[in-house]
Write a protein that holds these residues in place. Structure first.
Motif, PDB file in Angstrom:
ATOM      1  N   LYS A 181      26.754  36.958  31.457  1.00  0.00           N
ATOM      2  CA  LYS A 181      26.800  37.389  32.859  1.00  0.00           C
ATOM      3  C   LYS A 181      25.791  36.653  33.735  1.00  0.00           C
ATOM      4  O   LYS A 181      26.092  36.293  34.875  1.00  0.00           O
ATOM      5  N   LEU A 182      24.581  36.438  33.230  1.00  0.00           N
ATOM      6  CA  LEU A 182      23.556  35.799  34.047  1.00  0.00           C
ATOM      7  C   LEU A 182      23.848  34.309  34.249  1.00  0.00           C
ATOM      8  O   LEU A 182      23.625  33.768  35.334  1.00  0.00           O
ATOM      9  N   ILE A 183      24.340  33.662  33.206  1.00  0.00           N
ATOM     10  CA  ILE A 183      24.722  32.250  33.346  1.00  0.00           C
ATOM     11  C   ILE A 183      25.869  32.127  34.339  1.00  0.00           C
ATOM     12  O   ILE A 183      25.873  31.234  35.199  1.00  0.00           O
ATOM     13  N   ALA A 184      26.840  33.030  34.247  1.00  0.00           N
ATOM     14  CA  ALA A 184      27.963  33.013  35.183  1.00  0.00           C
ATOM     15  C   ALA A 184      27.483  33.223  36.618  1.00  0.00           C
ATOM     16  O   ALA A 184      27.984  32.585  37.554  1.00  0.00           O
ATOM     17  N   ASP A 185      26.496  34.096  36.806  1.00  0.00           N
ATOM     18  CA  ASP A 185      25.983  34.364  38.147  1.00  0.00           C
ATOM     19  C   ASP A 185      25.331  33.123  38.752  1.00  0.00           C
ATOM     20  O   ASP A 185      25.523  32.821  39.936  1.00  0.00           O
ATOM     21  N   ILE A 186      24.570  32.382  37.949  1.00  0.00           N
ATOM     22  CA  ILE A 186      23.926  31.161  38.445  1.00  0.00           C
ATOM     23  C   ILE A 186      24.978  30.117  38.814  1.00  0.00           C
ATOM     24  O   ILE A 186      24.880  29.462  39.862  1.00  0.00           O
ATOM     25  N   PHE A 187      25.999  29.963  37.985  1.00  0.00           N
ATOM     26  CA  PHE A 187      27.051  28.994  38.286  1.00  0.00           C
ATOM     27  C   PHE A 187      27.836  29.419  39.528  1.00  0.00           C
ATOM     28  O   PHE A 187      28.291  28.564  40.294  1.00  0.00           O
ATOM     29  N   PHE A 188      27.982  30.720  39.735  1.00  0.00           N
ATOM     30  CA  PHE A 188      28.642  31.206  40.946  1.00  0.00           C
ATOM     31  C   PHE A 188      27.795  30.900  42.176  1.00  0.00           C
ATOM     32  O   PHE A 188      28.295  30.392  43.186  1.00  0.00           O
ATOM     33  N   ARG A 189      26.505  31.201  42.105  1.00  0.00           N
ATOM     34  CA  ARG A 189      25.616  30.957  43.246  1.00  0.00           C
ATOM     35  C   ARG A 189      25.580  29.476  43.630  1.00  0.00           C
ATOM     36  O   ARG A 189      25.423  29.127  44.793  1.00  0.00           O
ATOM     37  N   ALA A 190      25.730  28.609  42.629  1.00  0.00           N
ATOM     38  CA  ALA A 190      25.710  27.169  42.899  1.00  0.00           C
ATOM     39  C   ALA A 190      27.058  26.659  43.396  1.00  0.00           C
ATOM     40  O   ALA A 190      27.189  25.472  43.719  1.00  0.00           O
ATOM     41  N   GLY A 191      28.064  27.553  43.464  1.00  0.00           N
ATOM     42  CA  GLY A 191      29.380  27.151  43.946  1.00  0.00           C
ATOM     43  C   GLY A 191      30.239  26.483  42.902  1.00  0.00           C
ATOM     44  O   GLY A 191      31.287  25.909  43.219  1.00  0.00           O
ATOM     45  N   TYR A 192      29.841  26.570  41.632  1.00  0.00           N
ATOM     46  CA  TYR A 192      30.609  25.937  40.558  1.00  0.00           C
ATOM     47  C   TYR A 192      31.848  26.739  40.189  1.00  0.00           C
ATOM     48  O   TYR A 192      32.882  26.175  39.838  1.00  0.00           O
ATOM     49  N   ILE A 193      31.728  28.061  40.181  1.00  0.00           N
ATOM     50  CA  ILE A 193      32.824  28.933  39.763  1.00  0.00           C
ATOM     51  C   ILE A 193      32.980  30.067  40.754  1.00  0.00           C
ATOM     52  O   ILE A 193      32.111  30.310  41.597  1.00  0.00           O
ATOM     53  N   GLU A 194      34.109  30.782  40.629  1.00  0.00           N
ATOM     54  CA  GLU A 194      34.335  31.991  41.396  1.00  0.00           C
ATOM     55  C   GLU A 194      34.224  33.185  40.456  1.00  0.00           C
ATOM     56  O   GLU A 194      33.979  33.027  39.268  1.00  0.00           O
ATOM     57  N   VAL A 195      34.416  34.383  40.981  1.00  0.00           N
ATOM     58  CA  VAL A 195      34.266  35.591  40.147  1.00  0.00           C
ATOM     59  C   VAL A 195      35.541  36.421  40.152  1.00  0.00           C
ATOM     60  O   VAL A 195      35.510  37.634  40.006  1.00  0.00           O
ATOM     61  N   TRP A 196      36.672  35.741  40.277  1.00  0.00           N
ATOM     62  CA  TRP A 196      37.929  36.457  40.384  1.00  0.00           C
ATOM     63  C   TRP A 196      38.860  36.200  39.203  1.00  0.00           C
ATOM     64  O   TRP A 196      40.036  36.523  39.269  1.00  0.00           O
ATOM     65  N   GLY A 197      38.376  35.600  38.144  1.00  0.00           N
ATOM     66  CA  GLY A 197      39.235  35.352  36.995  1.00  0.00           C
ATOM     67  C   GLY A 197      40.347  34.360  37.285  1.00  0.00           C
ATOM     68  O   GLY A 197      41.445  34.476  36.732  1.00  0.00           O
ATOM     69  N   ARG A 198      40.079  33.374  38.148  1.00  0.00           N
ATOM     70  CA  ARG A 198      41.110  32.411  38.544  1.00  0.00           C
ATOM     71  C   ARG A 198      40.975  31.073  37.829  1.00  0.00           C
ATOM     72  O   ARG A 198      41.703  30.129  38.141  1.00  0.00           O
ATOM     73  N   GLY A 199      40.052  30.969  36.874  1.00  0.00           N
ATOM     74  CA  GLY A 199      39.799  29.686  36.231  1.00  0.00           C
ATOM     75  C   GLY A 199      41.007  29.107  35.528  1.00  0.00           C
ATOM     76  O   GLY A 199      41.328  27.917  35.680  1.00  0.00           O
ATOM     77  N   ILE A 200      41.724  29.949  34.758  1.00  0.00           N
ATOM     78  CA  ILE A 200      42.876  29.464  34.006  1.00  0.00           C
ATOM     79  C   ILE A 200      43.988  29.022  34.946  1.00  0.00           C
ATOM     80  O   ILE A 200      44.625  27.980  34.733  1.00  0.00           O
ATOM     81  N   SER A 201      44.238  29.797  36.003  1.00  0.00           N
ATOM     82  CA  SER A 201      45.298  29.408  36.945  1.00  0.00           C
ATOM     83  C   SER A 201      44.952  28.094  37.636  1.00  0.00           C
ATOM     84  O   SER A 201      45.839  27.273  37.911  1.00  0.00           O
ATOM     85  N   LYS A 202      43.669  27.845  37.912  1.00  0.00           N
ATOM     86  CA  LYS A 202      43.265  26.582  38.528  1.00  0.00           C
ATOM     87  C   LYS A 202      43.509  25.418  37.568  1.00  0.00           C
ATOM     88  O   LYS A 202      43.915  24.328  37.989  1.00  0.00           O
ATOM     89  N   ILE A 203      43.273  25.644  36.275  1.00  0.00           N
ATOM     90  CA  ILE A 203      43.510  24.594  35.280  1.00  0.00           C
ATOM     91  C   ILE A 203      44.998  24.283  35.178  1.00  0.00           C
ATOM     92  O   ILE A 203      45.419  23.123  35.227  1.00  0.00           O
ATOM     93  N   VAL A 204      45.803  25.338  35.046  1.00  0.00           N
ATOM     94  CA  VAL A 204      47.247  25.162  34.891  1.00  0.00           C
ATOM     95  C   VAL A 204      47.853  24.538  36.147  1.00  0.00           C
ATOM     96  O   VAL A 204      48.593  23.550  36.071  1.00  0.00           O
ATOM     97  N   ASN A 205      47.537  25.098  37.306  1.00  0.00           N
ATOM     98  CA  ASN A 205      48.101  24.573  38.559  1.00  0.00           C
ATOM     99  C   ASN A 205      47.641  23.148  38.836  1.00  0.00           C
ATOM    100  O   ASN A 205      48.407  22.331  39.365  1.00  0.00           O
ATOM    101  N   GLY A 206      46.386  22.838  38.479  1.00  0.00           N
ATOM    102  CA  GLY A 206      45.891  21.480  38.687  1.00  0.00           C
ATOM    103  C   GLY A 206      46.688  20.466  37.902  1.00  0.00           C
ATOM    104  O   GLY A 206      47.014  19.377  38.408  1.00  0.00           O
TER     105      GLY A 206
END
Length: 452
Positions: free
Chosen positions: A317-342
């Motif tokens: 959770k804490l690593i995810a929070d830092i990556f979110f704050r840096a704008g690397y990831i979102e917090v909506w569980g959209r990572g897989i859809s971004k990979i597939v759609n990309g």
């Protein structure tokens, strides 16, 4: 109904089935039926009166949980239904812990048990204090990079840049209430995280005809906050070919795989990695790219659910929070859809995402026209340069600009004369050039326009 994560059948009762009740309680709950065989046919149970009392008592006395035991009847056959609710605390049976994985029961040991106990206590591995770590382990340059990128996306207060290291760590929850450095702080901003976590590495390998044909490899170390950039840089410079095309006068350079989708997969692997397990592994082949990360999905989040809207449940959770704050990831569980759609938007086949070997594996497949990357250039080069050997020569030169023709021939298992002829053709076509003489010189890979 068939046996599953929530349903299990037994013909007769045995006390050892208390392990299955324990597994249900430690997972998402479920129902255990007594008097039904593995095929789902009711065979009945004879001593149901005794079991109606004995099973709840044993569950309460040996595991401290309450289960409901119901007597059911169908076609003149009586059978029992044991209903087990999920437990918010870890449940053991004779000192052992069990969980449900699909339709099977598994005993937890070692790192898996540690991770389970942490999650049941509402904590994650990255929240635990790093034994022996001090503030001197933190690289302030890495923190400054984080602050710069977080400010750019407005996910951190502007006055944070003026704070001291300790205050910044406290504000980011990277130290506990006793001011001890957490695992997440070392992993994210440590000067040498591998001193504490040996597997906090990212391995990249280029393979040839088979998995035992490893051509070259890299191991990316250092803190995990800078790791995505390092991995992408190495992939671009040594492992993947950039395809050049033009739209009017505009020059457009694209990787063989969509960069955004590939970066998202790499970020997911780093954020969700089990840092007590093996290294992240990225295998590059002629026609595909396989990314494997040891980090099991939550019990209530099967692979199938990843392809639909689902909540974000980061392992760290804490690593995810830092990556979110840096704008690397979102917090909506959209990572897989971004990979597939990309991949789909880039004209590539849909990537394969699966649970594999105790982790999650993502396989990117190359498009037909880019898998045959030299089809459009070999016509102007020479018929003797095959698409596979062309790409292998380019990749070997990108990996080692001072490689010799003998070394290339040995790597590709062909004669030196064949490689010399291929290189001469590649030089004549402007795909590669030689800077300096045979001794002390080096190769340069020129820009390739395979679509113009």
């Amino acid at each position: 109904m068939p046996e599953s994560q929530l349903i299990e059948y037994k013909e007769i009762w045995k006390d050892e089935y208390l392990k299955h009740i324990c597994a249900f309680a430690n997972s998402t709950g479920g129902r255990l039926y007594i008097g039904i065989n593995d095929d789902g046919h009711i065979v009945g149970v004879e001593n149901y009166e005794r079991l109606l009392e004995a099973i709840p008592n044993k569950a309460a006395n040996l595991m401290g949980i309450v289960v409901s035991v119901n007597l059911l009847e169908k076609i003149n056959q009586k059978y029992l239904e044991i209903v087990i609710a999920p437990s918010s605390v870890p449940i053991s049976y004779h000192g052992s812990y069990y969980i449900k994985s699909g339709s099977t029961k598994q005993e937890l040991k070692g790192a898996s048990l540690q991770d389970f106990l942490l999650r049941k206590s509402g904590r994650t591995f990255d929240e635990v204090p790093a034994y022996g770590a001090t503030i001197g382990e933190i690289d302030f340059e890495a923190i400054k990079l984080f602050l710069t990128r977080s400010l750019r996306v407005n996910r951190i207060a502007e006055d944070s840049v003026n704070e001291g290291v300790e205050i910044i760590l406290d504000n980011l929850n990277l130290r506990d209430t006793e001011k001890k450095i957490r695992n997440s702080a070392i992993l994210l901003f440590g000067m040498n995280p591998q001193r504490f976590f040996v597997s906090a590495t990212f391995k990249i390998g280029r393979f040839g005809n088979s998995d035992d044909d490893l051509r070259f490899q890299d191991v990316v170390t250092g803190n995990v906050f800078e790791m995505p950039d390092k991995v992408m840089q190495i992939l671009k410079s040594k492992y993947l070919i950039s395809l050049i095309r033009y739209e009017g006068l505009q020059r457009i350079e694209e990787l063989e795989y969509p960069e955004e989708a590939l970066r998202e997969a790499i970020l997911n692997a780093i954020v969700h990695k089990d840092y007590t397990g093996a290294s992240i592994q990225l295998s590059v082949y002629d026609d595909k790219l396989i990314l494997w990360n040891e980090g099991k999905l939550p019990d209530d989040l099967p692979v199938e659910m990843l392809f639909q809207k689902h909540p974000s449940k980061p392992r760290n959770k804490l690593i995810a929070d830092i990556f979110f704050r840096a704008g690397y990831i979102e917090v909506w569980g959209r990572g897989i859809s971004k990979i597939v759609n990309g991949c789909m938007n880039a004209g590539l086949p849909e990537p394969k995402i699966e649970a594999f070997a105790g982790g999650v594996q993502v396989t990117f497949y190359k498009a037909v026209e880019t898998a045959n990357v030299t089809e459009n250039v070999t016509e102007n080069v020479t018929e003797n340069v095959t698409e596979k050997r062309f790409k292998d020569i380019i990749l070997l030169i990108k990996n080692n600009s001072r490689i010799t023709t003998i070394e290339i021939a040995n790597q590709l298992k062909v004669t030196r004369r064949t490689i010399a002829r291929d290189i001469e053709s590649l030089k004549n076509s402007g795909l590669i050039s030689r800077i300096g003489g045979d001794k002390g010189g080096y190769w340069k890979v020129e820009e390739m326009n395979v679509r113009d």
